[in-house]
Enzyme design. Sequence first.
Site, PDB file in Angstrom:
ATOM      1  N   ARG A  51       0.800  -1.220   0.000  1.00 44.30           N
ATOM      2  CA  ARG A  51       0.000   0.000   0.000  1.00 44.30           C
ATOM      3  C   ARG A  51       0.835   1.274   0.000  1.00 44.30           C
ATOM      4  O   ARG A  51       0.623   2.167  -0.830  1.00 44.30           O
ATOM      5  CB  ARG A  51      -0.921   0.058   1.237  1.00 44.30           C
ATOM      6  CG  ARG A  51      -2.202  -0.685   1.095  1.00 44.30           C
ATOM      7  CD  ARG A  51      -2.562  -1.304   2.406  1.00 44.30           C
ATOM      8  NE  ARG A  51      -1.577  -2.309   2.739  1.00 44.30           N
ATOM      9  CZ  ARG A  51      -1.619  -3.560   2.260  1.00 44.30           C
ATOM     10  NH1 ARG A  51      -2.611  -3.938   1.524  1.00 44.30           N
ATOM     11  NH2 ARG A  51      -0.663  -4.439   2.534  1.00 44.30           N
ATOM     12  N   THR A  52       1.752   1.390   0.945  1.00 41.93           N
ATOM     13  CA  THR A  52       2.454   2.668   1.104  1.00 41.93           C
ATOM     14  C   THR A  52       3.311   2.961  -0.129  1.00 41.93           C
ATOM     15  O   THR A  52       3.289   4.070  -0.674  1.00 41.93           O
ATOM     16  CB  THR A  52       3.318   2.637   2.376  1.00 41.93           C
ATOM     17  OG1 THR A  52       2.540   2.103   3.438  1.00 41.93           O
ATOM     18  CG2 THR A  52       3.793   4.018   2.755  1.00 41.93           C
ATOM     19  N   LYS A  80      26.446  -2.601   0.158  1.00 39.34           N
ATOM     20  CA  LYS A  80      27.926  -2.576   0.162  1.00 39.34           C
ATOM     21  C   LYS A  80      28.472  -1.859   1.378  1.00 39.34           C
ATOM     22  O   LYS A  80      29.671  -1.658   1.498  1.00 39.34           O
ATOM     23  CB  LYS A  80      28.432  -1.866  -1.102  1.00 39.34           C
ATOM     24  CG  LYS A  80      28.080  -2.559  -2.396  1.00 39.34           C
ATOM     25  CD  LYS A  80      28.725  -1.806  -3.560  1.00 39.34           C
ATOM     26  CE  LYS A  80      27.719  -1.479  -4.621  1.00 39.34           C
ATOM     27  NZ  LYS A  80      28.232  -0.523  -5.604  1.00 39.34           N
ATOM     28  N   ARG A 101      11.084   3.947   3.895  1.00 42.94           N
ATOM     29  CA  ARG A 101      10.640   2.971   4.902  1.00 42.94           C
ATOM     30  C   ARG A 101      11.850   2.124   5.277  1.00 42.94           C
ATOM     31  O   ARG A 101      12.565   1.640   4.399  1.00 42.94           O
ATOM     32  CB  ARG A 101       9.556   2.065   4.340  1.00 42.94           C
ATOM     33  CG  ARG A 101       9.324   0.851   5.232  1.00 42.94           C
ATOM     34  CD  ARG A 101       8.147   0.030   4.835  1.00 42.94           C
ATOM     35  NE  ARG A 101       6.914   0.754   5.085  1.00 42.94           N
ATOM     36  CZ  ARG A 101       5.710   0.196   4.990  1.00 42.94           C
ATOM     37  NH1 ARG A 101       5.582  -1.071   4.663  1.00 42.94           N
ATOM     38  NH2 ARG A 101       4.631   0.908   5.236  1.00 42.94           N
ATOM     39  N   HIS A 129       4.342   5.703  11.736  1.00 37.20           N
ATOM     40  CA  HIS A 129       3.927   5.569  10.327  1.00 37.20           C
ATOM     41  C   HIS A 129       2.934   6.703  10.041  1.00 37.20           C
ATOM     42  O   HIS A 129       1.730   6.489   9.883  1.00 37.20           O
ATOM     43  CB  HIS A 129       3.281   4.204  10.126  1.00 37.20           C
ATOM     44  CG  HIS A 129       3.071   3.804   8.699  1.00 37.20           C
ATOM     45  ND1 HIS A 129       3.215   4.665   7.629  1.00 37.20           N
ATOM     46  CD2 HIS A 129       2.715   2.599   8.156  1.00 37.20           C
ATOM     47  CE1 HIS A 129       2.958   4.020   6.507  1.00 37.20           C
ATOM     48  NE2 HIS A 129       2.655   2.769   6.798  1.00 37.20           N
TER      49      HIS A 129
HETATM   50  N1   CP Z   1      -0.434  -0.107   5.760  1.00 33.68           N
HETATM   51  C1   CP Z   1       0.777  -0.341   5.266  1.00 33.68           C
HETATM   52  O1   CP Z   1       1.765   0.282   5.663  1.00 33.68           O
HETATM   53  O2   CP Z   1       0.816  -1.314   4.309  1.00 33.68           O
HETATM   54  P1   CP Z   1       2.118  -1.726   3.521  1.00 33.68           P
HETATM   55  O3   CP Z   1       3.073  -2.364   4.504  1.00 33.68           O
HETATM   56  O4   CP Z   1       1.664  -2.701   2.465  1.00 33.68           O
HETATM   57  O5   CP Z   1       2.718  -0.492   2.930  1.00 33.68           O
END
Ligand code: CP
Length: 353
Positions: A51-52, A80, A101, A129
Amino acid sequence: MRHLIDFGDLPREEWDALYTRASQIMDAPEQFVDVCRGRVMASLFYEPSTRTNFSFQTAMLRLGGTVFGFADPNSSSTAKGETLKDTIKMVSGYADVVVMRTPWEGAARAAALYSHVPVVNAGDGGHMHPTQTMADLTTITRLLGKADGLSIGLCGDLKNGRTVHSLIKAMAKFQDVRFFLISPRELAVPDYMRVFLQENHMRFTEVTGLEAVIPQLDMLYMTRIQRERFVDPLEYERNKGVYVLTRRKLERAKKHMLVMHPLPRVDEITVDVDDDPRAVYFEQARYGMFARMALLADLANQPRLDRTPAVEIGVRPVCRNPRCITQTQPYLPPLVKQNGGVDCCAFCDGALE
Ligand code: CP
């Protein structure tokens, strides 16, 4: 330079402006197709994501911008041994906004120290998040018409669930919110979140059972048990499958209660719940794309910094959290913040040595 690292840093009026912009985009997307024309987004995902990652990419493409990144972090020079600092110095020379991320808590805050362009935290370990929270708040506000005065159940792995931590931070900006924190005792919210709830005078009740509280809720936020965060596999085995929302359990819920989930789901919501009109987790994911469009329209159009401010060089990690970014990037400055009158690591909120 503005970044989005922790939703708690975002003033309420800035969130209101982002929500207004996200609503305008939803209602008339054709008016926004050139808002990021010529802008480039770097997508640095060191952890899996559907999603993100995809919603940020499609958000930028729908605004007329372009995206680069790696499909596999092992194909980047991090494999590396390149430091986070050097990676960010390079990438922020190529891009207008950096979305990242990582499994390392505090990594986005660390990256922001060295970046010439805005950094967005797309999830840092089990810590925060904030753009998932943008998706959550957009969903709540669009579907319930408000985010004040709600009774909210947060259910599952509240210790490792970064979406839960960010959502609690966000709800402090609204009035008369009550939380039911539903988790096994060993997966309760971390101390820094409990301190946050207390310092912000938020009403919360910690319980282990879902069924007893479900009739009181305006929104139920289910989360998965985060297997990848467990150091002890036996602890995961003890807790997996502990909460499962079924159609039968929903019979006792309010008629207009929202069932939300940041996704991915494992087994904590049975598939037959998907057809209940209260289940909005797939809409929630789509709202996230529009919320991220609103964010990118703002951040990707900021002027870049020619030089970043000088940063003190650390000599050793001072944080006790083994998942803190300072453990692998020892040059980071020993930044300290206060949580509940106690000195804590400003990157990950962890306890200091
Ligand atoms: N909700 C969420 O962060 O989903 P993903 O890990 O798929 O990005």
